[in-house]
Scaffold this motif. Structure first.
Motif, PDB file in Angstrom:
ATOM      1  N   UNK A   1       0.845  -1.139  -0.267  1.00 32.89           N
ATOM      2  CA  UNK A   1      -0.014  -0.005   0.008  1.00 32.89           C
ATOM      3  C   UNK A   1       0.954   1.007   0.025  1.00 32.89           C
ATOM      4  N   UNK A   2       0.532   2.129  -1.104  1.00 32.49           N
ATOM      5  CA  UNK A   2       1.499   3.256  -1.068  1.00 32.49           C
ATOM      6  C   UNK A   2       0.856   4.435   0.022  1.00 32.49           C
ATOM      7  N   UNK A   3       1.704   5.390   0.097  1.00 32.06           N
ATOM      8  CA  UNK A   3       1.324   6.633   0.787  1.00 32.06           C
ATOM      9  C   UNK A   3      -0.009   7.214   0.246  1.00 32.06           C
ATOM     10  N   UNK A   4      -0.462   6.783  -0.733  1.00 32.67           N
ATOM     11  CA  UNK A   4      -1.766   7.498  -1.328  1.00 32.67           C
ATOM     12  C   UNK A   4      -2.936   6.377  -0.982  1.00 32.67           C
ATOM     13  N   UNK A   5      -2.475   5.450  -0.240  1.00 31.99           N
ATOM     14  CA  UNK A   5      -3.644   4.465   0.240  1.00 31.99           C
ATOM     15  C   UNK A   5      -4.069   3.410  -0.688  1.00 31.99           C
ATOM     16  N   UNK A   6      -3.320   3.320  -2.004  1.00 27.77           N
ATOM     17  CA  UNK A   6      -3.662   2.408  -2.970  1.00 27.77           C
ATOM     18  C   UNK A   6      -2.794   1.230  -2.705  1.00 27.77           C
ATOM     19  N   UNK A   7      -3.666  -0.064  -2.846  1.00 28.88           N
ATOM     20  CA  UNK A   7      -3.064  -1.210  -2.800  1.00 28.88           C
ATOM     21  C   UNK A   7      -2.658  -1.476  -4.193  1.00 28.88           C
ATOM     22  N   UNK A   8      -1.291  -1.927  -4.434  1.00 27.43           N
ATOM     23  CA  UNK A   8      -0.820  -2.299  -5.899  1.00 27.43           C
ATOM     24  C   UNK A   8      -0.049  -3.377  -5.601  1.00 27.43           C
ATOM     25  N   UNK A   9       0.217  -4.312  -6.793  1.00 24.69           N
ATOM     26  CA  UNK A   9       0.872  -5.554  -6.691  1.00 24.69           C
ATOM     27  C   UNK A   9       2.314  -5.061  -6.661  1.00 24.69           C
ATOM     28  N   UNK A  10       2.923  -5.475  -5.719  1.00 27.36           N
ATOM     29  CA  UNK A  10       4.545  -5.044  -5.407  1.00 27.36           C
ATOM     30  C   UNK A  10       5.255  -5.220  -6.597  1.00 27.36           C
ATOM     31  N   UNK A  11       6.023  -4.353  -6.883  1.00 28.49           N
ATOM     32  CA  UNK A  11       7.138  -3.996  -7.957  1.00 28.49           C
ATOM     33  C   UNK A  11       6.256  -3.441  -9.368  1.00 28.49           C
ATOM     34  N   UNK A  12       4.907  -3.221  -9.035  1.00 34.65           N
ATOM     35  CA  UNK A  12       4.028  -2.601 -10.397  1.00 34.65           C
ATOM     36  C   UNK A  12       3.394  -1.313 -10.043  1.00 34.65           C
TER      37      UNK A  12
ATOM     38  N   UNK B   1     -13.259  -6.910   0.097  1.00 34.49           N
ATOM     39  CA  UNK B   1     -14.302  -6.134  -0.452  1.00 34.49           C
ATOM     40  C   UNK B   1     -14.597  -4.814   0.251  1.00 34.49           C
ATOM     41  N   UNK B   2     -14.146  -4.921   1.487  1.00 38.60           N
ATOM     42  CA  UNK B   2     -14.389  -3.546   2.366  1.00 38.60           C
ATOM     43  C   UNK B   2     -13.273  -2.678   1.911  1.00 38.60           C
ATOM     44  N   UNK B   3     -12.057  -3.104   1.344  1.00 40.93           N
ATOM     45  CA  UNK B   3     -11.246  -2.217   0.737  1.00 40.93           C
ATOM     46  C   UNK B   3     -11.587  -1.594  -0.418  1.00 40.93           C
ATOM     47  N   UNK B   4     -12.159  -2.399  -1.402  1.00 38.17           N
ATOM     48  CA  UNK B   4     -12.844  -2.044  -2.544  1.00 38.17           C
ATOM     49  C   UNK B   4     -13.842  -1.160  -2.584  1.00 38.17           C
TER      50      UNK B   4
END
Length: 111
Positions: free
Chosen positions: A13-24, A71-74
């Protein structure tokens, strides 16, 4: 003896709160949406070539084991997106955008 890495999850999870696939730069919701629409892990890997197939399987496995958390995150991401959309509409009136853009284009071609 087989060595395992317990709890490895290729999501950060980045500083912007977005969960991304690591390294992408690919957000979690992209993978979940593709899977929910019927795409297999292999099809997702073909569409997003920066993703590792093993990571896709791990992410999908996490989703299938923890659907309520994901689902809560989404839902929270959708709420944030809706709030941003509303804020943008208040700042920039969406009515007549097409006509304003066409007018700018016409002026630019006249010059």
């Amino acid at each position: 003896m087989l060595q395992t890495t317990p709890g490895y999850l290729p999501i950060q999870t980045g500083a912007d709160g977005v969960a991304r696939i690591r390294g992408t730069r690919i957000p979690l919701e992209t993978i979940i949406a593709a899977f929910s629409e019927g795409a297999t892990a292999e099809e997702i890997a073909q569409q997003y070539t920066t993703l590792n197939l093993a990571d896709i399987y791990t992410v999908l496995g996490y989703y299938l084991r923890n659907p309520s958390a994901v689902e809560t995150y989404l839902r929270s991401r959708n709420e944030q997106a809706e709030a941003v959309r509303k804020e943008n509409e208040l700042r920039f009136d969406p009515q007549g955008v097409r006509y304003r853009l066409l007018a700018r284009r016409e002026i630019r071609f006249m010059l």
